[in-house]
Design a protein around this motif. Structure first.
Motif: not given
Length: 352
Positions: A273-274, A260-261, A267-268, A299-300
């Motif tokens: 956070t998850a 994912v990273l 950057g979501n 990130s955003e």
């Protein structure tokens, strides 16, 4: 009224059976020995969340298990993660005063709650409450809710995958709590490839409190790999990481986070956070932690999100040490150096 010096003493002398749960990052059991040591200040809280200990104390009559009460309590922790003794004492004093008043009433109603007006009580969110309710029912052999059969029918493919709206969230929680019963694991393995986003997210928010087996984890991993190619699937990806977070195979979780990273979803804010709140044990791998920090810095979530997420992570003692070590990495980017400087001050950033 007896003089109780601790919550443990009150529970032990109540005559009730009881269990204590951590309700922070995920629902997990705390042993009575752990809790006594926490109260005595011998050990820090094992899994702090937002600088607090989030607890559920469940008491029931051993002869009549349907007679039970649950106290949801939120206590602040000191800088080292220990329970603040003065706060515990304040809670006890308020509790005992309420109990004393209740005993003097000729009739009791719902307003005469032992935690009435207690500033340390809280209400879990709906999803977590459903899962706790299922775990409590199983603990006391109370049986599943009436939503259980509907959830089994849906996840068994009997209703059509689009017909999710009539399935109660509580039923999904009941099924996840009973993965070792009624062939429920097989239901999930068969259903996960077909589930629409909404029921799959609901399932994952329950699975984070369980320990899914390898075959369920593999099914989730395959959905994750498929979702990564969808630019609009960030919320689903965050949920899938949560669903995978408590499996026994740490390598699989680590690989899922790395995938994912290194994707366009890195950057979501919801995904980052998850990872921080549910997968922090995987971040104990230094290489993965460095990758995470670099993505978080740009990130955003922005500087506010960077600071808030790290402040929570660094409250976990082992994570604080590892994050400080990562800050000292000479290969860290200028963006990470800037984010650290904005959080702690430029002098700190220059010293690590």
């Amino acid at each position: 009224m007896s003089d109780f010096s601790s919550i443990s003493a009150l529970l032990n002398q109540s005559g009730a059976s009881y269990r204590i749960f951590d309700m922070g990052r995920r629902i997990s059991k705390l042993t009575s020995d752990q809790f006594e040591k926490l109260e005595q200040g011998l050990i820090p809280y094992p899994s702090p969340y937002l600088h607090h200990a989030w607890l559920a104390l469940m008491l029931w009559n051993p002869k009549q298990t349907d007679q039970n009460v649950v106290w949801f309590l939120k206590f602040p922790l000191d800088e080292q993660g220990f329970l603040v003794q003065a706060v515990r004492d304040d809670f006890l004093n308020r509790l005992l005063q309420n109990i004393s008043q209740m005993l003097n009433q000729t009739s009791l109603d719902d307003s005469n709650d032992a935690l009435k007006d207690n500033p340390f009580s809280f209400t879990p969110d709906q999803e977590k409450m459903a899962m706790f309710h299922s775990m409590a029912n199983k603990l006391t052999n109370a049986g599943a809710s009436h939503f259980y059969s509907g959830a089994k029918a849906y996840l068994g493919g009997e209703m059509g995958w689009k017909n999710w709206s009539g399935v109660g969230y509580q039923g999904v929680a009941d099924l996840v709590t009973r993965l070792d019963e009624d062939n429920n694991s097989a239901y999930l393995i068969n259903a996960i490839p077909h589930l629409p986003t909404e029921p799959l997210v609901a399932l994952c928010t329950c699975l984070e409190h369980a320990s899914p087996n390898h075959r369920i984890a593999t099914a989730l991993q395959r959905r994750l790999e498929s979702a990564i190619s969808d630019a609009h699937a960030s919320s689903l990806i965050a949920a899938l990481l949560r669903g995978l977070s408590n499996i026994h195979n740490d390598v699989m979780v680590k690989e899922a986070i790395e995938t994912v990273l290194t994707s366009t979803h890195a950057g979501n804010a919801e995904i980052l956070t998850a990872i921080a709140t549910r997968c922090h044990t995987s971040l104990q791998h230094p290489d993965l932690l460095s990758l995470y920090l670099e993505k978080l810095a740009v990130s955003e979530a922005g500087q506010a999100g960077f600071s808030r997420i790290l402040a929570d992570l660094m409250f976990i003692p082992v994570m604080r040490i590892l994050i400080l070590q990562a800050f000292r990495n000479p290969q860290r980017s200028d963006a990470l150096t800037t984010a650290v400087g904005n959080m702690f001050g430029k002098q700190f950033a220059g010293s690590v």
